[in-house]
Enzyme design. Sequence first.
Site, PDB file in Angstrom:
ATOM      1  N   GLU A 131     -26.918 -27.999  -3.678  1.00  0.00           N
ATOM      2  CA  GLU A 131     -26.288 -26.750  -3.209  1.00  0.00           C
ATOM      3  C   GLU A 131     -25.277 -26.186  -4.210  1.00  0.00           C
ATOM      4  O   GLU A 131     -25.061 -24.973  -4.259  1.00  0.00           O
ATOM      5  CB  GLU A 131     -25.615 -27.052  -1.859  1.00  0.00           C
ATOM      6  CG  GLU A 131     -24.907 -25.902  -1.199  1.00  0.00           C
ATOM      7  CD  GLU A 131     -25.841 -24.864  -0.587  1.00  0.00           C
ATOM      8  OE1 GLU A 131     -26.988 -24.763  -1.050  1.00  0.00           O
ATOM      9  OE2 GLU A 131     -25.400 -24.148   0.317  1.00  0.00           O
ATOM     10  N   THR A 185     -24.742 -15.104  -3.556  1.00  0.00           N
ATOM     11  CA  THR A 185     -23.605 -15.888  -3.044  1.00  0.00           C
ATOM     12  C   THR A 185     -22.479 -15.995  -4.075  1.00  0.00           C
ATOM     13  O   THR A 185     -21.303 -15.783  -3.739  1.00  0.00           O
ATOM     14  CB  THR A 185     -24.075 -17.307  -2.640  1.00  0.00           C
ATOM     15  OG1 THR A 185     -25.008 -17.159  -1.575  1.00  0.00           O
ATOM     16  CG2 THR A 185     -22.930 -18.162  -2.157  1.00  0.00           C
TER      17      THR A 185
END
Length: 312
Positions: A131, A185
């Site tokens: 991640e 993001t």
Amino acid sequence: MKNEIKVFAPATVSNVGCGFDIMGFAINKLGDEVKIKLISRPEIVIKSIKGDGNRLPLDPRKNTVSIAVSAMRKHLKQKDGLEINLYKKMPMGSGLGSSAASAVAGVFALNALLDNPLSNEDLLTFALEGEKITSGGIPHADNVAPCLYGGFVIVRSCNPLDVIKIPTPKKLYTTIIYPHVEVITADARRMLKKHIPLKKAVVQWGNVAGLVAGLMSENYNLIARSLHDEIIEPVRAKLIPGFHKMKETALNSGALGCSISGSGPSVFALSTSKETAEKVARSMKKVLSGMNVESSVYVSKINSRGPRVILR
Ligand code: HSE
């Protein structure tokens, strides 16, 4: 021992309004499937990426699933290599934890294939490794943790990892609307202010505490009073077409609360029945249609289970 397995891991809503980087929940329907096969060549190969992931690189150094399973493989000193097939059953770049779902599906699949040598706590560490590439290297576990544990999860700390799964109120449904615009993001993180006035921080702490207490005691009124984000939502709202109108109509349609899912562009609302959640979905969709913005809407119960093996 079989040498192949397929796992589904769910999409997630992180932040849950006031809990930036520390809270998330898992949903049904959307998610990623990962098929992993042990191979004799000692390497990791991504053989195919299907579904909504055709923009993703096959290079195993650039995909969250291969980075996560590679870290796990090193830890286990595993000699076999791995062949990975990824089926994205959710939109990418939507703020619904697509990269986290791949990483979690991967580590869960490898663990199951090896007859579960590692605990969920260990798996979380490896999923988080994957991640990190999506957020410019800063770890945040608010998608991987609810994806792996299911339900609502609090990330008390990322270093060392300390996550707590809390109970899911029985009546809760979520509505999610994904406007078809792209939000990266890492960009959505860079735009955030680095300093917060103490007054705002105090309001936010109050809301986070209230939200957690509301979820744990199944107090829907308290959830509704607490689902407010003073800090992140006002900055990121401009990335999402029609955000303020969608939020207004969701609340007028009976939602307990409404905010941005992760870094956006998806927006989520919580309601106490399927009927209300569907009404909220229709009202939010109407706002975007009126602006000529295409969107997808989903209504789902909270997924309390997390990943599951679908083929072995
Ligand atoms: N908590 C993260 C953020 C989630 O809001 O930036 C995005 O992956």
